[in-house]
Every structure is written in structure tokens, then in C-alpha cells.
Design a protein around this motif. Structure first.
Motif, PDB file in Angstrom:
ATOM      1  N   TYR A  78     100.059  87.008 -25.304  1.00  0.00           N
ATOM      2  CA  TYR A  78      99.670  85.982 -26.226  1.00  0.00           C
ATOM      3  C   TYR A  78      98.394  86.393 -27.095  1.00  0.00           C
ATOM      4  O   TYR A  78      98.181  85.501 -28.144  1.00  0.00           O
ATOM      5  N   GLN A  79      97.891  87.247 -26.776  1.00  0.00           N
ATOM      6  CA  GLN A  79      96.732  87.596 -27.645  1.00  0.00           C
ATOM      7  C   GLN A  79      96.123  89.032 -27.298  1.00  0.00           C
ATOM      8  O   GLN A  79      96.026  89.656 -26.133  1.00  0.00           O
ATOM      9  N   LEU A  81      93.040  91.346 -28.769  1.00  0.00           N
ATOM     10  CA  LEU A  81      91.735  91.228 -29.728  1.00  0.00           C
ATOM     11  C   LEU A  81      91.317  92.568 -29.315  1.00  0.00           C
ATOM     12  O   LEU A  81      90.789  92.988 -28.532  1.00  0.00           O
ATOM     13  N   SER A  84      85.559  97.506 -32.041  1.00  0.00           N
ATOM     14  CA  SER A  84      85.369  98.810 -32.219  1.00  0.00           C
ATOM     15  C   SER A  84      83.706  98.943 -31.712  1.00  0.00           C
ATOM     16  O   SER A  84      82.710  98.667 -32.013  1.00  0.00           O
ATOM     17  N   LEU A 110      82.808  94.463 -34.472  1.00  0.00           N
ATOM     18  CA  LEU A 110      83.937  94.445 -35.204  1.00  0.00           C
ATOM     19  C   LEU A 110      85.248  94.265 -34.146  1.00  0.00           C
ATOM     20  O   LEU A 110      85.042  94.717 -33.151  1.00  0.00           O
ATOM     21  N   MET A 111      85.703  93.133 -34.644  1.00  0.00           N
ATOM     22  CA  MET A 111      86.942  92.816 -33.834  1.00  0.00           C
ATOM     23  C   MET A 111      88.190  92.501 -34.808  1.00  0.00           C
ATOM     24  O   MET A 111      87.981  91.638 -35.568  1.00  0.00           O
ATOM     25  N   TYR A 112      89.321  93.011 -34.315  1.00  0.00           N
ATOM     26  CA  TYR A 112      90.417  92.248 -35.187  1.00  0.00           C
ATOM     27  C   TYR A 112      91.496  91.740 -34.128  1.00  0.00           C
ATOM     28  O   TYR A 112      91.522  92.224 -33.099  1.00  0.00           O
ATOM     29  N   GLN A 113      92.399  91.027 -34.788  1.00  0.00           N
ATOM     30  CA  GLN A 113      93.367  90.441 -33.837  1.00  0.00           C
ATOM     31  C   GLN A 113      94.782  91.167 -34.280  1.00  0.00           C
ATOM     32  O   GLN A 113      95.055  91.373 -35.208  1.00  0.00           O
ATOM     33  N   GLY A 114      95.093  91.796 -33.242  1.00  0.00           N
ATOM     34  CA  GLY A 114      96.431  92.669 -33.288  1.00  0.00           C
ATOM     35  C   GLY A 114      97.462  91.971 -32.826  1.00  0.00           C
ATOM     36  O   GLY A 114      97.412  91.125 -32.087  1.00  0.00           O
ATOM     37  N   GLY A 115      98.711  92.746 -33.115  1.00  0.00           N
ATOM     38  CA  GLY A 115     100.207  92.116 -32.702  1.00  0.00           C
ATOM     39  C   GLY A 115     100.191  92.413 -31.026  1.00  0.00           C
ATOM     40  O   GLY A 115     100.002  93.891 -30.746  1.00  0.00           O
ATOM     41  N   SER A 116     100.662  91.550 -30.566  1.00  0.00           N
ATOM     42  CA  SER A 116     100.832  91.734 -29.206  1.00  0.00           C
ATOM     43  C   SER A 116     102.307  91.240 -28.437  1.00  0.00           C
ATOM     44  O   SER A 116     102.487  91.140 -27.294  1.00  0.00           O
ATOM     45  N   HIS A 246      82.165  87.297 -28.086  1.00  0.00           N
ATOM     46  CA  HIS A 246      82.308  87.248 -29.498  1.00  0.00           C
ATOM     47  C   HIS A 246      83.739  86.551 -29.857  1.00  0.00           C
ATOM     48  O   HIS A 246      83.795  85.749 -30.646  1.00  0.00           O
ATOM     49  N   ALA A 247      84.729  86.834 -29.115  1.00  0.00           N
ATOM     50  CA  ALA A 247      85.988  86.503 -29.456  1.00  0.00           C
ATOM     51  C   ALA A 247      86.125  84.649 -29.195  1.00  0.00           C
ATOM     52  O   ALA A 247      86.816  84.069 -29.765  1.00  0.00           O
ATOM     53  N   LEU A 253      90.071  81.110 -25.093  1.00  0.00           N
ATOM     54  CA  LEU A 253      90.803  82.139 -25.105  1.00  0.00           C
ATOM     55  C   LEU A 253      91.979  82.048 -23.832  1.00  0.00           C
ATOM     56  O   LEU A 253      91.201  81.710 -22.747  1.00  0.00           O
ATOM     57  N   THR A 257      94.850  87.205 -22.222  1.00  0.00           N
ATOM     58  CA  THR A 257      94.167  87.619 -23.475  1.00  0.00           C
ATOM     59  C   THR A 257      93.718  89.130 -22.953  1.00  0.00           C
ATOM     60  O   THR A 257      93.343  89.286 -22.047  1.00  0.00           O
TER      61      THR A 257
END
Lengths: 337, 337
Positions: A78-79, A81, A84, A110-116, A246-247, A253, A257
Motif C-alpha cells: 500500500y505504500q 516511500l 535518499s 529527500l523522500m519520494y512516494q514510489g509505485g508499489s 519524516h514520512a 502510515l 508501508t
């Protein structure tokens, strides 16, 4: 305790794996999938741990464990994240591009939400449209959380880590610059991520797991040859507690996750960029970093990105040389239309 | 066919809802959750459609449908990709900031990967740490896809749309600029998204669903007073087929992927920014846009962002005035530590 999801339907079939990764037993009598186990961890984890113990004693029916039968521990999650956390890596990328890195990157992760939705198993091929996209691997550490409340502190966050695994955050380097410029994060530059055969509980790692970091070298191979062995516990600017906090700063969450460390990266002995293995350094956990070092040293990269037919291997071993998570080993293949 | 997930556990309890949203019947005899239905849509959709028909005829046991009992149709989803398909909105935001918008934004969709592990039901409160974050709503159209192959064309993509719903992409405006500058997309500036009580099949929308767009006004209210009614079918630069194809360019999308349109936004009659309702315009689908128009016209915004105790309502009605998806109606409340 070590857990894996054998390829089966959309969510895999949960098995408990022996410490030496040779045998497995079905977790079905306890809980059928890893997501279901994470949804009610306090209830299922003790029963899975019991199963793991009987497996070690040989007192439960078991079968030979094959890493190539594995889906990702969470075949869909479902998640995801991805951070870096090794800021050294980010600084190097910018340097190679001739760009300044903001000072805030040392304090604001730095953190991005990616496809999962479509995670890859450890032996599933990386499918790409074209080599021109600049196909790269990124070897990382990842943790799986339980439910994390919004506003959790970095220290509390560590208590919500249920499992640890390895990840290959596949990246299309030549798509990254355009998406970075748009500011909306990565959609086209990040195809599905692959995960190690096995996910392990923090307790399984002993003293190697400390302070929200995993203190072991991350081993990578390109086409069967050693490419890097950077220390995952060194130069990790933000530990996993900080990343989870951070997330979760403005939202909770949910259980399951996955939080990634970003490409593991060490500085060189003089504080500058680390050296390639061939020059006595620890090497790298992605090709881009080796290319950056080549660019900084000689004005242009000499190592190409991944080509169809290439293979990449990612693994981590105990001090005694035993594989902990099994290996991610993927071939790069053209996407079949 | 209209479907909803009543609050129950982590994934809700799937019900089929009557066209007039007054009655519902349990889908359990067919399939227990919406995700499970999407996982095997060709098998379950015809049986759910049969159930819907018997519900309309009153020939199946049913109960009163209450929107406030609803979770999001997918209380947790494996993927949420939110676009900015109404480029007019993006241009306005930049203009208010004094920034140029790249020409490429008219041809290359903006899309970010958002959190979907903790979707909000239509009546669940928006919980925020502080009003200082600049809490805003963004009223959008969203579609739910089946499995979408990598490299799908825009035209083919439309065939993979299973359901349509409304979304409130809650945004913390004062966190956005920092995250945009980092380039990694939105993590802290996007708390959980809320969805309409009901998700409907494209066939349910008749002629209003055409060309991958929904041709009806999107109605918003702030504290019980009308705030906007922009036309969702107008000024949508990228239709849903184009958005899905963009998302699937380098990776497949798994069943249950949600794609958002971004804030619905219309130009004014003279081609410039639209006017507020109070000035005879169609108003807006987020507060930021009204503030931008105020800034452009008078140098500073006068409408504040959301405050604790405020409420927001989002709905869409047929030409005959019947609610299609039920209403998102959320109160803004402080996050309880």
C-alpha cells in the motif's frame, strides 16, 4: 524470524524460512499472506516465531527453499516511500551535473512516494522499453512498518519496524532530470522495484541492527563481477527512525508501508567520493555513482548504464559469510509489446 | 452500477447501492471487498451488475444507505497517481507566485504519486497539526483502473477504467513550495485523500462520460455556502486516457490503481482566470485558486485557508439534480496527539 512470499496469485503464499535459507514451511495454518500478518502483527508474529523455531528444530514438515520461487515479500504494497538517506550520493550526483546541493539536504530528508502496486520478485527481469532510457539499479536497505501514528518521533518510530529487506530501486536515469525539474517526483523514471527473497525481523540481525541502521556491507555484482560493497551503516545521514518520522509528520502510515534508504553510498577515505573496487575502494550500489566519479575524475563517464542481457546481483552477508536475505538477481530485458 | 464500501475493518464491506443512493444490498455473496472485485473484474462485475438490477427492482433484501457509514470505496489502495490535468489551474498558481510556467506543461502531464494507504471516507475529518500549514481542499474527479499493461495507448487506456468517483486531495499549501523545490514530489504536503461515498461504472454516467472526461459541473461548498461549480469536462487539457497512458509509459499499473484529474478549473469567459461565484463566475474547486485570483486582481489574497471547525462539501449532480456519487463532507479538526 525470516519470512518469504512464494509466487502465488497477487499476494503470494507466506512461508517461514530457516535461518540458513535452505528450508521453508507454509505459514498458511497461521496466516496466508504477509500483508495479513502485518495487519494484525501482535497476534500473528508470536505464532510465526513459534513456527520458525519448530522449523529450525526440524519438528515441522518443511520443503527445500528456492529463492527463484519467491515473489517480493509484499508483491503489492500500500505504500513505498523511498528516501535518499546517504546524502553523499546526492551530493555526488549534483556535482557531476555541475549543480549545487542545498545545505538543507543535510537536515531535511529527500523522500519520494514510489509505485508499489507491482513489486518485482528477486529473480524477475527488469523490463524496459529502451536502453536509451539509461537503465540503472540502486541497491538499498528497506524496512516494513506496522501502523505508525501521525507525528511519531524518530525514537518511537524504530519500534514500528517489523521487517527489514533489500531493494533494487530500478531507475531510468535519462528520465530523471525531466521529472525532477517538474517537481512532482518520479513516475516514469521509476519502474517497478525488486525486493530480496526474504524479509527478516530486526532481532534476526543481532548487533548488526543498531541505531536504526544496518551495519553490514551491501554487496553488488554486475554481470557476475563484484561492483561494490559499501557499508550500509556508514554515511547514512538519516537513520530509519528519522525517515519514518519524516514520512509520518502530517499523516499516519498504514501497516505494510515500505521505507527505503536510498542508494547506499560511502565517502572515500579522504572524505571525497569513494573509489571503484578496481582502484581499491568500496565501489558503488548503482552505476550512476561510478559514472559520476568517472566524470569528476576524467571529465566523462566510461561505464555504460545497463544493457539488455546484463544482470545485476544484490546481497548482504553476515560477518561469517552467510546470506541474510537471499539475493536479488535480475536480468535486464526488453519490454515485450 | 454504483458501489460503496461500508466502514468495516481495513478494507470495508462492499455493497451495491441503488441509483438514487437510498438503498443498498450486501455484495458479500458475490465478493467481500472492492479490491477483490477489481482483482477479478471480468468474473465479478457481471454478478454485481445482476445484484444492482435486482436491487432496483426491489427483489433482493436491502437496507437504507447512509453516506456517513461509508469508508472510501478503496479504504486503502495500492496506487494513487494524481495529475494536474486542468493546466489552467497550474498556470494560475505560478502566476500568483510570479513564476513562469514551462510551455511543456501543456503537452507533458504533471502527475505525482500520492499516499493511498490510509484513504479517508467521505465524512471523516481532515486532521491537521496546525492551521499555519495552509490547509486546503482540492476537488477532483478520479478513476479506478483494472490491470493496465505497460505502454498502453491513450485510446486503449480508456477501456481499463472500471469506476469513477470524486476525490478531495487535501493539501498543506505552506508545505508545497519546499517539497516542489526538492523535486521529489509531495510527502508532507499531502495528507490522506478523501473519496466520495460511491464509485460508479462509466455506463452509469450516460452521455456525461465522453472522450475520457466527465461533462458535469463539480459542486463545492465551504461552510455550507456555494464556493464553486466549474465544469469538469471543460479546460481538462489531458483526458483520463492520456493520464493513464502517461502513468503506464514505463511500468504496468495493477488493478485498483486510482488516477486523479487534479483540481478542476475553468478559465474565465475572456480566457483569463475565472471569477468567484460572488462575481458571477463559476468559482473554484480549491481555496488556493480563489486566493490567486484575488492576488492577481488586488495584490493580496483575502480568503483564508481552512481553519479548524470549517467544513467542505464536494458533490456532483445529474442535469436533473440527483447526486451521482453522494457527497464528500469533511470537517477540519486538530490532530489529537
Amino acid at each position: 524470524m525470516k519470512l518469504a512470499s512464494l509466487m502465488h496469485g497477487r499476494d503470494g503464499r507466506l512461508v517461514v524460512v530457516s535461518k540458513d535459507l535452505t528450508r521453508a514451511t507454509d505459514a498458511f495454518p497461521v496466516v496466508p499472506t504477509l500483508q495479513a500478518a502485518l495487519d494484525d502483527w501482535d497476534r500473528y508474529a508470536p505464532r510465526l516465531a513459534d513456527l520458525a523455531e519448530t522449523l529450525e528444530h526440524g519438528s515441522v514438515p518443511s520443503f527445500r527453499f528456492h529463492e527463484h520461487d519467491c515473489a517480493a515479500p509484499l508483491p503489492r504494497a500500500y505504500q513505498w516511500l523511498d528516501a535518499s538517506a546517504y546524502v553523499n550520493h546526492v551530493e555526488l550526483v549534483r556535482k557531476a551535473r555541475g549543480a549545487e546541493m542545498p545545505e538543507s539536504f543535510w537536515t531535511d530528508p529527500l523522500m519520494y512516494q514510489g509505485g508499489s502496486d507491482s513489486n518485482l520478485g528477486p529473480r524477475q527481469a527488469i523490463r524496459a522499453r529502451s536502453e536509451v532510457d539509461g537503465i540503472d539499479f540502486e541497491a538499498e536497505i528497506a524496512v516494513v512498518t506496522g501502523d505508525v501514528p501521525m507525528g511519531v518521533s524518530s525514537a518511537q518510530a524504530l519500534n514500528h519496524i517489523r521487517l527489514i529487506m533489500l531493494a533494487n530501486d530500478v531507475s531510468l536515469r535519462n528520465q530523471v532530470a525531466n521529472e525532477l525539474a517538474k517537481g512532482f517526483g518520479f513516475v516514469q523514471s521509476k519502474p517497478p522495484t525488486a525486493f530480496s527473497p526474504v524479509a527478516v525481523t530486526p532481532g534476526e540481525l543481532g548487533a548488526s541492527w543498531a541505531g536504526g541502521k544496518l551495519h553490514l556491507p551491501l554487496l553488488t555484482q554486475l554481470n557476475g563481477k563484484p561492483f561494490g560493497r559499501p557499508e550500509a551503516g556508514i554515511d547514512m545521514t538519516f537513520d530509519f527512525g528519522t525517515l519514518i518520522a519524516h514520512a509520518a509528520r502530517t499523516r499516519p502510515l498504514a501497516a505494510g508501508t515500505i521505507i527505503g534508504s536510498g542508494t547506499v553510498s560511502n565517502r572515500g577515505t579522504e572524505g571525497g567520493p569513494g573509489k571503484p573496487l578496481a582502484e581499491g575502494g568500496l565501489g558503488y550500489a548503482c552505476i550512476a555513482e561510478q559514472r559520476m566519479v568517472e566524470t569528476i575524475a576524467r571529465g566523462a563517464p566510461t561505464t555504460p548504464f545497463l544493457r539488455f542481457g546484463d544482470s545485476i546481483r544484490i546481497e548482504m552477508k553476515t560477518a561469517a559469510g552467510h546470506s541474510i536475505f537471499g539475493a536479488i538477481e535480475q536480468e535486464i530485458l526488453p519490454h515485450a509489446e
